[in-house]
Scaffold this motif. Structure first.
Motif, mmCIF file in Angstrom:
data_model
loop_
_atom_site.group_PDB
_atom_site.id
_atom_site.type_symbol
_atom_site.label_atom_id
_atom_site.label_comp_id
_atom_site.label_asym_id
_atom_site.label_seq_id
_atom_site.Cartn_x
_atom_site.Cartn_y
_atom_site.Cartn_z
ATOM 1 N N TYR A 1 0.824 -1.211 0.000
ATOM 2 C CA TYR A 1 0.000 0.000 0.000
ATOM 3 C C TYR A 1 0.858 1.262 0.000
ATOM 4 C CZ TYR A 1 -4.513 -2.263 0.258
ATOM 5 O OH TYR A 1 -5.637 -2.993 -0.061
ATOM 6 N N GLY A 2 2.039 1.196 0.634
ATOM 7 C CA GLY A 2 2.954 2.325 0.533
ATOM 8 C C GLY A 2 3.403 2.545 -0.890
ATOM 9 N N ARG A 3 3.726 1.458 -1.580
ATOM 10 C CA ARG A 3 4.107 1.542 -2.993
ATOM 11 C C ARG A 3 2.942 2.056 -3.826
ATOM 12 N NH1 ARG A 3 5.852 -4.067 -5.205
ATOM 13 N NH2 ARG A 3 3.620 -4.472 -4.911
ATOM 14 N N LEU A 4 1.739 1.571 -3.540
ATOM 15 C CA LEU A 4 0.558 2.000 -4.281
ATOM 16 C C LEU A 4 0.325 3.502 -4.133
ATOM 17 C CD1 LEU A 4 -1.927 0.773 -5.885
ATOM 18 C CD2 LEU A 4 -3.151 0.931 -3.720
ATOM 19 N N THR A 5 0.542 4.023 -2.941
ATOM 20 C CA THR A 5 0.348 5.455 -2.703
ATOM 21 C C THR A 5 1.310 6.276 -3.546
ATOM 22 O OG1 THR A 5 -0.422 5.014 -0.453
ATOM 23 C CG2 THR A 5 0.307 7.257 -0.940
ATOM 24 N N GLU A 6 2.571 5.863 -3.580
ATOM 25 C CA GLU A 6 3.527 6.571 -4.434
ATOM 26 C C GLU A 6 3.130 6.460 -5.904
ATOM 27 O OE1 GLU A 6 7.655 6.014 -1.837
ATOM 28 O OE2 GLU A 6 7.620 5.638 -3.984
ATOM 29 N N TYR A 7 2.756 5.292 -6.320
ATOM 30 C CA TYR A 7 2.384 5.036 -7.711
ATOM 31 C C TYR A 7 1.237 5.949 -8.144
ATOM 32 C CZ TYR A 7 0.950 2.114 -11.750
ATOM 33 O OH TYR A 7 0.614 1.640 -12.999
ATOM 34 N N ALA A 8 0.166 5.965 -7.357
ATOM 35 C CA ALA A 8 -1.002 6.774 -7.712
ATOM 36 C C ALA A 8 -0.673 8.260 -7.690
ATOM 37 C CB ALA A 8 -2.155 6.472 -6.760
ATOM 38 N N THR A 9 0.203 8.667 -6.793
ATOM 39 C CA THR A 9 0.613 10.077 -6.730
ATOM 40 C C THR A 9 1.332 10.484 -8.004
ATOM 41 O OG1 THR A 9 0.806 10.002 -4.311
ATOM 42 C CG2 THR A 9 1.999 11.753 -5.457
ATOM 43 N N VAL A 10 2.243 9.643 -8.471
ATOM 44 C CA VAL A 10 2.975 9.949 -9.700
ATOM 45 C C VAL A 10 2.023 9.982 -10.897
ATOM 46 C CG1 VAL A 10 4.729 9.099 -11.307
ATOM 47 C CG2 VAL A 10 5.161 9.030 -8.841
ATOM 48 N N VAL A 11 1.111 9.020 -10.971
ATOM 49 C CA VAL A 11 0.147 8.986 -12.078
ATOM 50 C C VAL A 11 -0.663 10.275 -12.116
ATOM 51 C CG1 VAL A 11 -1.930 7.847 -12.956
ATOM 52 C CG2 VAL A 11 0.000 6.473 -12.168
ATOM 53 N N ARG A 12 -1.160 10.707 -10.973
ATOM 54 C CA ARG A 12 -1.966 11.931 -10.929
ATOM 55 C C ARG A 12 -1.159 13.129 -11.412
ATOM 56 N NH1 ARG A 12 -4.114 13.077 -5.196
ATOM 57 N NH2 ARG A 12 -1.880 13.112 -4.818
ATOM 58 N N GLU A 13 0.082 13.251 -10.958
ATOM 59 C CA GLU A 13 0.892 14.399 -11.344
ATOM 60 C C GLU A 13 1.198 14.384 -12.841
ATOM 61 O OE1 GLU A 13 4.327 14.748 -8.861
ATOM 62 O OE2 GLU A 13 3.160 14.872 -7.007
ATOM 63 N N LEU A 14 1.424 13.193 -13.391
ATOM 64 C CA LEU A 14 1.664 13.107 -14.835
ATOM 65 C C LEU A 14 0.420 13.489 -15.630
ATOM 66 C CD1 LEU A 14 3.696 9.774 -14.963
ATOM 67 C CD2 LEU A 14 4.554 12.019 -15.657
ATOM 68 N N LEU A 15 -0.739 13.030 -15.178
ATOM 69 C CA LEU A 15 -1.971 13.286 -15.921
ATOM 70 C C LEU A 15 -2.335 14.766 -15.954
ATOM 71 C CD1 LEU A 15 -4.242 10.292 -14.811
ATOM 72 C CD2 LEU A 15 -3.037 10.586 -16.982
ATOM 73 N N THR A 16 -1.928 15.521 -14.957
ATOM 74 C CA THR A 16 -2.240 16.949 -14.944
ATOM 75 C C THR A 16 -1.369 17.749 -15.900
ATOM 76 O OG1 THR A 16 -0.769 17.295 -13.050
ATOM 77 C CG2 THR A 16 -3.086 16.872 -12.571
ATOM 78 N N GLY A 17 -0.308 17.109 -16.435
ATOM 79 C CA GLY A 17 0.491 17.757 -17.464
ATOM 80 C C GLY A 17 1.707 18.502 -16.981
ATOM 81 N N GLY A 18 1.944 18.487 -15.680
ATOM 82 C CA GLY A 18 3.101 19.197 -15.165
ATOM 83 C C GLY A 18 4.387 18.397 -15.291
#
Length: 355
Positions: free
Chosen positions: A127-144
């Motif tokens: 779940y710690g890995r999942l939290t990092e993973y989802a955080t990176v995905v969100r930041e990439l999707l926003t275009g920054g």
């Protein structure tokens, strides 16, 4: 469906796994169920992910190409693909079709699947890995421009060439029932999806709560007449001793906390006035409990879940279109009962604002 959306309730169904079906048969069934879901006014349907199924993003692509508004809820396991690969796939579908997918982030799975990919992380570490993973995905999707240094992922000046338009940004969930899952959902600001215990165990001060909402995966067989609903239920899900043995073996080899929780529920297979039904789970027909009865009986159970903070319902694989329509009737009655009581459920914040 608009009244449900206005009240903060989201409906998905589930698409059948490809296991045991040839490619043409599975594609036809995938298109068929996606069409049923779209016609019934649901948001979309969950597409499973495990080592024995076809790639869920490929299945989502096929469903999108054959529907007009269907939203695949794609189960994503971090060990299957990188955060950048997922973000690029979401972006690609948005730009190719002008359509969105939703994401169900899952941390575990069958122990044999984890072992096959060399994943030896502990339950909480996943779940710690999942939290990092989802955080990176969100930041990439926003275009920054993404610069991220974590325990599991490191990115430097990563960026998608085609960020997802805001109106197609995915609604995201985290799947599980453990305290580690709850912490991940809180940190990410997303709804937690799990399998429900009996309705009364989801209300009261001791019931687990998330500030960002909870959802459940449950089957519903509701009809105008309770006896007819139970006839259908028993026909589809007979008490099979061999199935019970298979389920016990599956639980013993599993890595999830929800399976032992459901297995520990001591309700009988059948009791007068009992709407919550574990036979489909206990005898390995499916992975979720069911609610069975007439519309008002099922609505009463659903109202209790709503009172416990449940806002998202992922309904088991439909056998026929009527399953979806009748379940929707029961859910609409439950929401109407909430409105009459003056306690209409409200939408909750999530990874995005497009829930």
């Amino acid at each position: 469906m608009n009244d449900l959306v206005a009240s903060g309730v989201t409906l998905y169904s589930i698409c059948r796994s490809s296991v045991g079906h040839d490619e043409q048969q599975h594609l036809r069934r995938l298109r068929e169920i996606a069409g049923w879901v779209e016609d019934a006014g649901y948001r979309g349907a969950l597409i499973y992910s495990d080592n024995t199924s076809i790639d869920p993003l490929m299945a989502a692509h096929a469903a999108i190409a054959n529907t007009d508004s269907f939203v695949p809820l794609v189960a994503i396991q971090p060990i299957d693909l990188s955060p950048f690969a997922l973000a690029r796939a979401v972006s690609s579908l948005a730009h190719l079709y002008g359509r969105r997918i939703d994401i169900n982030f899952v941390s575990g799975g069958f122990s044999r699947d984890l072992a096959a990919q060399g994943d030896t992380a502990s339950h909480d570490a996943r779940y710690g890995r999942l939290t990092e993973y989802a955080t990176v995905v969100r930041e990439l999707l926003t275009g920054g421009m993404v610069n991220f240094a974590g325990e599991y992922y490191n990115f430097r000046r990563a960026r998608l060439s085609a960020p997802v338009p805001p109106d197609l940004f995915p609604t995201s969930y985290v799947s599980g029932s453990s305290p580690a899952c709850l912490r991940a959902g809180e940190e990410l600001g997303v709804t937690q999806l799990s399998f429900p215990l009996p309705p009364q165990e989801h209300v009261g001060p001791d019931a687990p709560k998330s500030r960002f909402g909870r959802g459940i995966s449950v089957g519903i067989i509701a009809r105008e007449d309770s006896a007819e609903a139970w006839r259908i239920a028993h026909q589809r899900f007979p008490a099979d001793p061999e199935g019970a043995t298979r389920m016990k073996l599956l639980i013993s080899a599993g890595t999830s906390s929800w399976q032992p929780q459901l297995a520990s529920v001591s309700l009988p297979d059948q009791a007068p006035g009992q709407t919550y039904w574990l036979v489909p789970f206990r005898y390995h027909h499916t992975f979720c409990p069911y609610l069975v009865g007439d519309y008002d009986e099922v609505a009463q159970a659903l109202t209790t879940y709503l009172n416990g903070g449940i806002r998202t319902f992922v309904l088991d694989i439909p056998t026929e279109p009527e399953d979806l329509w009748s379940a929707r009737i029961a859910i609409e009655r439950a929401v109407a009962a909430m409105d009459a009581a003056g306690s209409r459920p409200h939408a909750t914040a999530g990874m995005d604002d497009n829930t």
